[in-house]
Design a protein around this motif. Structure first.
Motif, short mmCIF file in Angstrom:
data_model
loop_
_atom_site.label_atom_id
_atom_site.label_comp_id
_atom_site.label_asym_id
_atom_site.label_seq_id
_atom_site.Cartn_x
_atom_site.Cartn_y
_atom_site.Cartn_z
N SER A 191 46.11 54.52 -55.67
CA SER A 191 47.20 53.35 -55.68
C SER A 191 47.24 52.38 -56.52
CB SER A 191 47.01 52.21 -54.11
OG SER A 191 45.38 52.49 -54.14
N TYR A 192 45.74 52.08 -56.79
CA TYR A 192 46.37 51.24 -57.84
C TYR A 192 46.83 51.92 -59.63
CZ TYR A 192 43.67 47.73 -62.22
OH TYR A 192 43.56 47.62 -63.56
N SER A 193 46.27 52.32 -60.46
CA SER A 193 47.16 53.52 -61.10
C SER A 193 48.74 52.96 -60.26
CB SER A 193 46.27 55.01 -60.97
OG SER A 193 44.94 54.83 -61.34
N SER A 194 48.73 53.57 -59.58
CA SER A 194 50.37 53.23 -59.30
C SER A 194 51.24 52.71 -58.93
CB SER A 194 50.67 54.23 -57.73
OG SER A 194 50.09 55.79 -57.71
N VAL A 195 50.41 51.29 -58.91
CA VAL A 195 51.20 50.03 -58.54
C VAL A 195 51.02 49.38 -60.39
CG1 VAL A 195 50.91 47.43 -58.64
CG2 VAL A 195 50.78 48.97 -56.89
N ASP A 196 50.04 50.15 -61.16
CA ASP A 196 49.55 49.57 -62.29
C ASP A 196 50.81 50.47 -63.76
OD1 ASP A 196 48.42 48.59 -65.15
OD2 ASP A 196 48.50 50.66 -65.58
N PHE A 197 50.92 51.48 -63.39
CA PHE A 197 52.04 52.24 -63.81
C PHE A 197 53.72 52.31 -63.54
CE2 PHE A 197 55.06 56.16 -64.02
CZ PHE A 197 55.40 56.43 -65.01
N ALA A 198 53.52 51.62 -61.64
CA ALA A 198 54.94 50.36 -62.16
C ALA A 198 55.73 50.05 -62.47
CB ALA A 198 54.91 51.04 -60.18
N LYS A 199 54.30 48.61 -62.97
CA LYS A 199 54.15 47.54 -63.84
C LYS A 199 54.70 47.94 -65.29
CE LYS A 199 51.49 44.70 -61.44
NZ LYS A 199 50.08 44.06 -61.19
#
Length: 322
Positions: A191-199
């Motif tokens: 989930s951390y990677s998903s949020v960072d990727f969205a940013k």
């Protein structure tokens, strides 16, 4: 709100829905929303399922008793005898003989259905029809919908200096209107990677989309029914972005990003060799620049960058910097 699918539910959908209902503490509303079925269907499958696959298959809907207006045994016997004595008789001729000899008063098509049911008209085995995609209205406005997914980076791309126990993942997002993509490598699928990727995707495109569509992976949503909000949803909600989940085990609903991953295998990973994470990052940046400038037939032989410029000229679009 429970969304009910209009497509007949497959055997796997029924089985997984029942097992989720029996083996977890998820609510009925959560299961119906996840598997796109009604509560009545879920309860019916649960009642039928006895641990065997056969119990969930559709059974015959034929009535147990004859219809009052159906053919009598005497009529059936007469039809069989006439066909047996005249094996080459045509349907019109048979219908005429029955009307003259026994006062047959049934409809012409009823006689055909009876003959077909008795096996006199054997149907030719046709090849199984391939899946036909349902009509889909592709967004025509930039930022109306993004499709997001994650892909494993093949291990045959690792050089000797890269430990083969390490795993690398490619996060991908594609704008449906322009087919413009943004990709970025990560060392973990979380989930951390998903949020960072969205940013990073918002910063790359230069605007905030209306909707992001993903599959039901743990990096995008919770597997179990819980009141806790997934970190990815927390971030999207803070920006007013709708998060849409596709039907489980139906990757074709995220077809544009899935097809782009196939192109990546053919154009990029087929020849890729990287020595470290930084090397992978640099090669992926160069490939992203190249892939967004390849002409495609679906865009009337325009590149995603050209399509984006065209849509910007035709409509007013306000950028929101991430």
């Amino acid at each position: 709100m429970v969304i009910i699918s209009r497509i007949p539910h497959t055997f796997n959908t029924r089985k997984h829905a029942v097992l989720t209902y029996r083996n977890t503490k998820c609510s009925v509303e959560f299961i119906c929303r996840k598997y796109h079925c009604s509560k009545a269907s879920l309860m019916r499958w649960n009642k039928k399922y006895d641990g065997t696959d056969v119990s969930l298959l559709d059974k015959s809907h034929r009535p147990h008793s004859k219809h009052p207006n159906s053919h009598t045994d005497e009529e059936i016997t007469k039809i069989k005898n006439l066909v047996k004595r005249n094996p080459n008789i045509g349907l019109n001729e048979l219908f005429t003989k029955l009307r003259i000899e026994i006062g047959y008063s049934r409809h012409y098509t009823s006689l055909y259905r009876v003959l077909k049911r008795l096996g006199f008209y054997k149907s030719i085995n046709k090849p199984k029809k391939r899946y036909t995609p349902k009509p889909y209205n592709t967004p025509q406005r930039i930022g109306e919908k993004w499709q997001m997914d994650v892909k494993y980076i093949p291990k045959h791309c690792y050089c000797n200096s890269v430990p083969h126990d390490d795993k690398y993942y490619q996060y991908t997002v594609i704008d449906e209107a322009t087919r413009e993509r943004f990709i970025y490598p990560y060392k973990e699928q979380s989930s951390y990677s998903s949020v960072d990727f969205a940013k990073r995707a918002i910063a790359y495109f230069g605007y905030i989309p209306d909707c992001i569509q993903t599959d039901n992976g743990f990096e995008f949503t919770h597997f179990k029914d819980t009141k806790a909000i997934h970190p990815f949803d927390v971030y999207l909600n803070s920006l007013g972005i709708e998060h849409k989940l596709i039907k489980p085990r139906t990757p074709r609903h995220n077809g544009k990003v899935e097809r782009s991953h196939r192109n990546d295998n053919e154009r990029f990973y087929r020849f890729l060799k990287f020595y470290s994470y930084d090397d992978l990052l640099q090669q992926m940046k160069r490939y992203l620049y190249r892939s967004n400038r390849i002409l495609t037939s679906v865009l009337n032989w325009m590149s995603p960058i050209q399509k984006r410029e065209q849509l910007l000229k035709e409509s007013k679009f306000n950028y929101t910097k991430g």
